[in-house]
Design a protein around this motif. Structure first.
Motif, PDB file in Angstrom:
ATOM      1  N   ALA A 121       6.308  -0.599  -9.776  1.00 59.60           N
ATOM      2  CA  ALA A 121       6.763  -1.528  -8.743  1.00 59.60           C
ATOM      3  C   ALA A 121       6.526  -2.973  -9.181  1.00 59.60           C
ATOM      4  CB  ALA A 121       6.035  -1.250  -7.435  1.00 59.60           C
ATOM      5  N   PHE A 122       5.379  -3.217  -9.793  1.00 63.10           N
ATOM      6  CA  PHE A 122       5.065  -4.562 -10.282  1.00 63.10           C
ATOM      7  C   PHE A 122       6.112  -5.030 -11.284  1.00 63.10           C
ATOM      8  CE2 PHE A 122       3.084  -7.045 -13.707  1.00 63.10           C
ATOM      9  CZ  PHE A 122       2.675  -8.169 -13.003  1.00 63.10           C
ATOM     10  N   LEU A 123       6.483  -4.151 -12.213  1.00 63.19           N
ATOM     11  CA  LEU A 123       7.451  -4.512 -13.240  1.00 63.19           C
ATOM     12  C   LEU A 123       8.846  -4.734 -12.657  1.00 63.19           C
ATOM     13  CD1 LEU A 123       6.373  -2.163 -16.182  1.00 63.19           C
ATOM     14  CD2 LEU A 123       6.077  -4.643 -16.007  1.00 63.19           C
ATOM     15  N   GLN A 125       1.797   7.455   0.671  1.00 60.79           N
ATOM     16  CA  GLN A 125       1.721   7.292  -0.775  1.00 60.79           C
ATOM     17  C   GLN A 125       2.632   6.143  -1.232  1.00 60.79           C
ATOM     18  OE1 GLN A 125      -0.303   8.902  -2.720  1.00 60.79           O
ATOM     19  NE2 GLN A 125       0.447   8.607  -4.809  1.00 60.79           N
ATOM     20  N   GLY A 126       3.729   5.949  -0.504  1.00 63.05           N
ATOM     21  CA  GLY A 126       4.659   4.887  -0.854  1.00 63.05           C
ATOM     22  C   GLY A 126       4.086   3.492  -0.670  1.00 63.05           C
ATOM     23  N   LEU A 127       2.994   3.382   0.088  1.00 64.11           N
ATOM     24  CA  LEU A 127       2.368   2.077   0.284  1.00 64.11           C
ATOM     25  C   LEU A 127       1.860   1.492  -1.034  1.00 64.11           C
ATOM     26  CD1 LEU A 127       0.367   2.672   3.598  1.00 64.11           C
ATOM     27  CD2 LEU A 127       2.465   1.346   3.291  1.00 64.11           C
ATOM     28  N   TRP A 128       1.517   2.362  -1.991  1.00 65.97           N
ATOM     29  CA  TRP A 128       1.062   1.867  -3.293  1.00 65.97           C
ATOM     30  C   TRP A 128       2.200   1.167  -4.038  1.00 65.97           C
ATOM     31  CZ3 TRP A 128      -3.800   1.182  -3.846  1.00 65.97           C
ATOM     32  CH2 TRP A 128      -4.713   2.061  -3.255  1.00 65.97           C
ATOM     33  N   THR A 129       3.410   1.662  -3.846  1.00 67.36           N
ATOM     34  CA  THR A 129       4.567   0.997  -4.438  1.00 67.36           C
ATOM     35  C   THR A 129       4.753  -0.384  -3.821  1.00 67.36           C
ATOM     36  OG1 THR A 129       5.725   3.049  -4.991  1.00 67.36           O
ATOM     37  CG2 THR A 129       7.088   1.083  -4.671  1.00 67.36           C
ATOM     38  N   VAL A 144      -1.582   6.765  -9.127  1.00 61.20           N
ATOM     39  CA  VAL A 144      -1.372   5.571  -8.320  1.00 61.20           C
ATOM     40  C   VAL A 144      -1.151   4.345  -9.199  1.00 61.20           C
ATOM     41  CG1 VAL A 144      -2.515   3.945  -6.740  1.00 61.20           C
ATOM     42  CG2 VAL A 144      -2.610   6.405  -6.299  1.00 61.20           C
ATOM     43  N   ARG A 145      -1.922   4.235 -10.282  1.00 58.81           N
ATOM     44  CA  ARG A 145      -1.795   3.045 -11.121  1.00 58.81           C
ATOM     45  C   ARG A 145      -0.414   2.955 -11.773  1.00 58.81           C
ATOM     46  NH1 ARG A 145      -6.025   4.469 -16.040  1.00 58.81           N
ATOM     47  NH2 ARG A 145      -5.008   6.378 -16.793  1.00 58.81           N
ATOM     48  N   THR A 146       0.172   4.103 -12.108  1.00 62.98           N
ATOM     49  CA  THR A 146       1.517   4.104 -12.678  1.00 62.98           C
ATOM     50  C   THR A 146       2.531   3.703 -11.625  1.00 62.98           C
ATOM     51  OG1 THR A 146       0.898   5.850 -14.219  1.00 62.98           O
ATOM     52  CG2 THR A 146       3.250   5.490 -13.872  1.00 62.98           C
ATOM     53  N   GLN A 147       2.335   4.179 -10.413  1.00 62.71           N
ATOM     54  CA  GLN A 147       3.216   3.832  -9.299  1.00 62.71           C
ATOM     55  C   GLN A 147       3.178   2.326  -9.040  1.00 62.71           C
ATOM     56  OE1 GLN A 147       2.343   6.300  -5.931  1.00 62.71           O
ATOM     57  NE2 GLN A 147       3.736   5.200  -4.564  1.00 62.71           N
TER      58      GLN A 147
END
Length: 209
Positions: free
Chosen positions: A118-120, A38-42, A111-114
């Motif tokens: 990270a993007f921000l 799941q951390g891969l999405w970050t 996922v989109r929030t995650q």
């Protein structure tokens, strides 16, 4: 870009990627909370941030941050406040016992929030933009097409950063089996929360000069 130049940038990219910073903290916090998969999405969100920063530098907006104290300070304080916000949120997270196996997500966090978080973390860090603005031009060959060189630089940075952030995420996810008591989780959340706040404080103190 000559092969020797790319190899020099490739070597520098490893140092850049593994250097502790907000991205590494974000990856470890995600790995601890969600597990490696799941951390891969970050990690994906962090890469989006890097590529956007590189695009900013490529189109010359990075020069605006370098030339305008107002623009630089606005971006800097947005980034610092966001990191502090993440730190306070992590610090106050409930100490829920971990009852799943390592590598499995601990909840159904969107996922989109995650990805957005990270993007921000990367996008609101003007230190990254300033660093790219200072370093990337040194590896460019102005006699050759710049667009292709920026693509190569972006791919190289993402490759090394993916590996570095994966290592940080994996390291944190392996600690999941140790978290069986709320007390341990509470102190872990406080630890990562404090790191976010520290990173935000360091960013607020960062100066172009």
């Amino acid at each position: 870009m000559a092969l020797s130049t790319w190899l020099a940038f490739f070597a520098a990219s490893w140092a850049i990627s593994f250097a502790p910073g907000p991205g590494a903290i974000c990856s470890m916090a995600s790995g601890l909370k969600y597990g490696y998969r799941q951390g891969l999405w970050t990690i994906f969100g962090l890469q989006l941030g890097i590529q956007c920063q590189l695009f900013i530098v490529a189109v010359g907006v990075g020069a605006l941050l370098a030339a305008s104290d107002t623009a630089f300070n606005v971006v800097k304080w947005i980034g610092a406040l966001y990191l502090v916000y993440l730190g306070v949120k992590q610090f106050r997270t409930d100490a829920m016992p971990v009852t799943v196996e390592a590598g499995q997500p601990l909840d159904r966090h969107p996922v989109r929030t995650q990805i957005l978080h990270a993007f921000l973390v990367n996008m609101t860090n003007p230190k990254g933009t300033m660093f790219l603005l200072a370093v990337v031009p040194q590896f460019l060959d102005v006699s050759r097409p710049l667009a292709l060189q920026y693509v190569l630089i972006g791919a190289t940075l993402s490759f090394t950063d993916l590996i570095a952030m994966s290592c940080y995420t994996s390291l944190a996810s392996r600690m999941l089996l140790l978290l069986r008591k709320p007390g341990r989780i509470r102190w872990m959340n406080r630890g990562f929360g404090s790191l976010f706040i520290l990173a935000g404080t360091a960013l607020a103190a960062f100066s172009k000069s």
